[in-house]
Design a protein around this motif. Sequence first.
Motif, PDB file in Angstrom:
ATOM      1  N   GLY A  10     -14.374  10.366 -31.428  1.00 42.89           N
ATOM      2  CA  GLY A  10     -13.066   9.919 -30.975  1.00 42.89           C
ATOM      3  C   GLY A  10     -13.000   8.410 -31.006  1.00 42.89           C
ATOM      4  N   LEU A  11     -12.126   7.837 -30.202  1.00 42.23           N
ATOM      5  CA  LEU A  11     -11.947   6.393 -30.170  1.00 42.23           C
ATOM      6  C   LEU A  11     -13.237   5.655 -29.825  1.00 42.23           C
ATOM      7  CD1 LEU A  11     -10.273   3.753 -29.987  1.00 42.23           C
ATOM      8  CD2 LEU A  11      -9.797   4.373 -27.604  1.00 42.23           C
ATOM      9  N   ILE A  12     -13.890   6.050 -28.722  1.00 43.61           N
ATOM     10  CA  ILE A  12     -15.071   5.329 -28.247  1.00 43.61           C
ATOM     11  C   ILE A  12     -16.262   5.565 -29.167  1.00 43.61           C
ATOM     12  CG2 ILE A  12     -16.669   5.012 -26.338  1.00 43.61           C
ATOM     13  CD1 ILE A  12     -13.853   3.956 -25.815  1.00 43.61           C
ATOM     14  N   GLY A  13     -16.520   6.827 -29.499  1.00 43.17           N
ATOM     15  CA  GLY A  13     -17.665   7.120 -30.358  1.00 43.17           C
ATOM     16  C   GLY A  13     -17.557   6.454 -31.716  1.00 43.17           C
ATOM     17  N   THR A  14     -16.396   6.532 -32.342  1.00 43.41           N
ATOM     18  CA  THR A  14     -16.222   5.939 -33.667  1.00 43.41           C
ATOM     19  C   THR A  14     -16.271   4.418 -33.603  1.00 43.41           C
ATOM     20  OG1 THR A  14     -14.876   7.827 -34.356  1.00 43.41           O
ATOM     21  CG2 THR A  14     -14.736   5.846 -35.700  1.00 43.41           C
ATOM     22  N   SER A  15     -15.708   3.829 -32.532  1.00 42.17           N
ATOM     23  CA  SER A  15     -15.766   2.372 -32.388  1.00 42.17           C
ATOM     24  C   SER A  15     -17.208   1.894 -32.250  1.00 42.17           C
ATOM     25  CB  SER A  15     -14.936   1.922 -31.181  1.00 42.17           C
ATOM     26  OG  SER A  15     -13.561   2.162 -31.384  1.00 42.17           O
ATOM     27  N   LEU A 122      -9.032   7.308 -35.958  1.00 40.82           N
ATOM     28  CA  LEU A 122      -8.152   6.364 -36.641  1.00 40.82           C
ATOM     29  C   LEU A 122      -7.741   5.198 -35.748  1.00 40.82           C
ATOM     30  CD1 LEU A 122      -5.868   8.803 -38.681  1.00 40.82           C
ATOM     31  CD2 LEU A 122      -7.705   7.342 -39.537  1.00 40.82           C
ATOM     32  N   ALA A 123      -7.900   5.350 -34.443  1.00 40.47           N
ATOM     33  CA  ALA A 123      -7.585   4.255 -33.517  1.00 40.47           C
ATOM     34  C   ALA A 123      -8.784   3.338 -33.291  1.00 40.47           C
ATOM     35  CB  ALA A 123      -7.122   4.823 -32.179  1.00 40.47           C
TER      36      ALA A 123
END
Length: 361
Positions: A10-15, A122-123
Amino acid sequence: MRTALVIGTGLIGTSAALALAGRGVDVYLVDHDAERARTAAALGAGTDEEPEGRVDLAVVAVPPAHVATTLADAMRAGVARAYLDVASVKGSPRRDLEALGVDLTAYIGTHPMAGKERSGPLAATADLFEGRPWVLTPTRDTDTEVLNLALELVALCKAVPVVMDADAHDKAVALVSHTPQLISSMVAARLEDADDTAVRLCGQGIRDVTRIAASDPRMWVEILSANPGPVADVLAGVAADLDETVRALRALQSSDESKRQDGAEGIEDVLRRGNAGRVRVPGKHGTAPTAYEIVAVLISDQPGELARIFADAGQAGVNIEDVRIEHATGQQAGLVQLMVDPAAAPLLTAALRERGWSIRQ
């Protein structure tokens, strides 16, 4: 750290994966939704192929309700030398792991204090955590190597490590994160059935208060379900303030001068306490907030306008400390509020006027 496994893209993992991959770490991506892992991989966050052997660090970035079981499965499979999670609550996952009988020497709970209203890969951005606090909650059982790998992760993401007790963390985020989300949503909910005429009057104040109300309700139900007690405690205090404020406002309607005076004092009290609390919110670089001067500039809604105004400010030798944009309802224009050091405000105003900008007082 040479290799990492990110479970949950998600947002945190992908970032986090983007930040690690950008610093030369080989990152492997896993998600219960294979399409999300492929999307994260396509963004350059790593590979969705399985690692050939044990990785250095496993980062579990799944909703709080699934943290303990996901961690337990990964630890029993021996996929990494060290394990951490990035959930926004810390006490309940640790207690759930203890109940599952998992060896906690290889685990540390963490929480990066960063996010967006949008979720999903994508975020994600590699700079999401830069300069933001990243809480670490080691216990007496945490192995030193595990703590060091967690600190390395924080450093690679350019965040600021903060060591806290898990339960103290949960009480803190109930106040500074979870309660604001609920209050923002409550205020935004008043707009759902409001008259269109009233909604058209929305300005920067309501935009600021309701910004995070755009967050994913399902995600927040999971977060709040993992930290209900501390959030309820904070909300109880807010509710008491609300009751007092309602009584004070009703008193202002009274024909009795004494009651009106009491009402005014009650409103002033809550506003002054708000002033005192706001002063404690860290400003730039974690220091006490500075009282900036605002230079308001009218701009058209055209590509490149913001870049041009920043370039003109830079040529004037003025550092923009913060910026807000207030859009004009129904018009292709807006007001940019440039926040600068008070001593620099006259210089910036003169320089922008000289370059043709329309300054608003």
